[in-house]
Design a protein around this motif. Sequence first.
Motif, mmCIF file in Angstrom:
data_model
loop_
_atom_site.group_PDB
_atom_site.id
_atom_site.type_symbol
_atom_site.label_atom_id
_atom_site.label_comp_id
_atom_site.label_asym_id
_atom_site.label_seq_id
_atom_site.Cartn_x
_atom_site.Cartn_y
_atom_site.Cartn_z
ATOM 1 N N LEU A 245 -1.199 2.616 10.254
ATOM 2 C CA LEU A 245 -1.032 1.473 9.365
ATOM 3 C C LEU A 245 -0.184 0.384 10.019
ATOM 4 C CD1 LEU A 245 -2.352 3.409 7.363
ATOM 5 C CD2 LEU A 245 -0.626 2.746 5.668
ATOM 6 N N LEU B 189 1.619 5.151 0.662
ATOM 7 C CA LEU B 189 1.190 6.293 1.463
ATOM 8 C C LEU B 189 2.234 7.372 1.255
ATOM 9 C CD1 LEU B 189 -0.863 7.394 3.593
ATOM 10 C CD2 LEU B 189 0.739 6.600 5.343
ATOM 11 N N GLY C 39 0.968 6.766 9.134
ATOM 12 C CA GLY C 39 1.837 5.592 9.051
ATOM 13 C C GLY C 39 1.854 4.803 10.354
ATOM 14 N N LYS D 209 0.867 -1.175 0.000
ATOM 15 C CA LYS D 209 0.000 0.000 0.000
ATOM 16 C C LYS D 209 0.899 1.219 0.000
ATOM 17 C CE LYS D 209 -3.187 2.736 2.854
ATOM 18 N NZ LYS D 209 -4.045 3.186 1.745
ATOM 19 N N GLU E 6 -6.674 2.504 8.382
ATOM 20 C CA GLU E 6 -6.732 3.910 7.994
ATOM 21 C C GLU E 6 -8.167 4.437 8.069
ATOM 22 O OE1 GLU E 6 -5.261 6.859 4.352
ATOM 23 O OE2 GLU E 6 -5.207 4.680 4.091
ATOM 24 N N TYR F 238 -4.059 -2.561 6.412
ATOM 25 C CA TYR F 238 -3.618 -1.177 6.248
ATOM 26 C C TYR F 238 -4.814 -0.305 5.868
ATOM 27 C CZ TYR F 238 1.232 -2.941 5.842
ATOM 28 O OH TYR F 238 2.448 -3.530 6.062
ATOM 29 N N GLU F 239 -5.602 -0.796 4.904
ATOM 30 C CA GLU F 239 -6.757 -0.026 4.423
ATOM 31 C C GLU F 239 -7.803 0.137 5.527
ATOM 32 O OE1 GLU F 239 -7.060 1.509 1.659
ATOM 33 O OE2 GLU F 239 -5.570 0.608 0.318
#
Length: 649
Positions: free
Chosen positions: A444, A357, A441, A355, A392, A388-389
């Motif tokens: 994540l 960022l 970050g 992913k 967030e 991660y998605e």
Amino acid sequence: MKRTPRDQAESERRITRRGLILAGAQLGVVGILVARMRHLQLEQSSEFRLLAEENRINVRLLPPPRGRIFDRNGEVLADNEQLYRIVIVREDAGDVDEVLARLARLLPLETEDIERVRAEIYRRSPFVPVTVAERLHWEDVAEVAVNTPALPGVNPEVGLSRVYPLGEDFAHVVGYVGPVSDYDLSRIENPDPLLQIPRYQIGKTGVEAKLEDALRGRAGTRRIEVNAVGRVMRELDRQPGQPGADVELTIDAGLQNFVQARLGRESASAVVLDTETGDILALASSPSFDPNKFVRGISVADYRALTDTPLRPLANKAVQGTYPPGSTFKMVVALAALEEGVIKPEETVWCPGYKELGRRRFHCWKRGGHGHVNLIDSLEQSCDVYYYEVAEKVGIEKIAAMARRLGLGAQFNLPLSAVARGLTPDKDWKRRNRGADWLIGDTLNAGIGQGYVLASPLQLAVMTARLASGRALEPRLVRRLGEAEQPPAPARDLGIDPGHLRLVRRGMLAVTNNRRGTAWSSRVELAEMKIAGKTGTSQVRNISAAERESGVLDNDEVPWEQRDHALFVAFAPYDAPRLACSVVVEHGGGGSTAAAPIARDIMLAALSGGMPPLEAYPAAQRREIGDRLRALNLRQYRNGEDGRGRSRA
């Protein structure tokens, strides 16, 4: 003027009366003194005769028997054994150096032993007995007893000392006792007089230390008569003390032995919980040590061997160790997102293997990516990009709140040394502790159980038990203290949508029972013992961009201390959970290869109440697993003997 005869007679009469009164008073006083002297000389003569011989009546403290510690089935974990020792009392000894020199001719005393006694005897009150030697043979004690007329102030005694019959299995739980130190005394506001007795043993770690007051009991006293050369003539009076309270733990000694043996010499830990009561059935840390060595006086070489190894055998890793939970944290993130309504179970996320960022890439463990994955797929295959998605979207505050609801970041009230709180970070924590703002970050990284997130194996087991039961279970280690039952704490409902919990459990079932699951090789074939779990692998080193381009090194290509930690959490049986488990293997590599096979063996042993049944394993694995299980150094049972079929829950 001349006095008349009448006046003269009156004067003489007055003088005579006064004399009689005075004489009577004097006779009364003398009578009282005579009566008192008679009482002292005749009726109390024996007691004062003893007191006259240099205060030959001594009062000694009688240490009470220390309370014993048992497992849930009544097996003794900490006991008291009889020992012989020699003590010396300074006020009775006279010339201490001369007495010690004579004693050294009878006992195997080294120069350092004599110096220790000499230093200790002048630090204590003159009437306090100081131990010269202990754990002696009867022949040595008998020789000293025969020579006591030439050894004033020296007395042979029979005492009790702690012994741990199961040795290494319970070293980190029960702990051990040792002589009272000046540091111990400095931490106690009003020390028990017992603690003033030199070399008196108190709990130093574990249950022994945390339940010291209850286990110690209360001292008794005895009054003894000794003659002019210090020999004990007779016991005048004895007031027995109050024995310490016995303690019954929730742990099953048989299961604990299996877990400890299965961990072997790995730097690892494991916890097994009852999902109905929160009882801790096993709590093991490896490698372990023999607590009896600390009671008897550990040698410098043995102690150095325990402290000079990176495997840290003295640490109770199950409650003191904190680790990034890795992918075992993904259930927390999934539940936070489901409860907030930011994801739907069938909603998919595209995983290309990373992913982006800004200018940074957050990588998935699978370099080529997982493609389209939904919630169940993400747990089954442990897709990092999915989390991660999701992280967030839901944000760190909601993730942290869910983690705390499931028991992470909590310091549980257990009678164990240094129970760790772990770390469930949020924005406020970073401002207070790092002086910086929280970054996306950071969220994540937290989404896959890395970054600042830390958890102990105990906390991971509690998290899994709460996921399995839907209740806020509290771990319990003590079932009974003395005569008082210690009931489990009431477990309230977690307040999480039962449908969301079922989804997460289905994902955990897929991990171990679907071919694409990360723990497929650690599946269980028997339906009644079906395990649902989650693998985890947490990095302990940073992987540079250059290394990613050239190829990330395998764990066996880097030094041991740079290898990933391996984790696995599980509950079973899937349809009616009774047990929850966590296993952490320090620097073990992948959770699926290092931690999951251990956890499966432990869960099967706990469910069956004996050796894991071979029919529970896939057919292709049974021969190899059978050989491995037979090679374990087990104390209580083998091949199903001693309790096969009895549930340890």
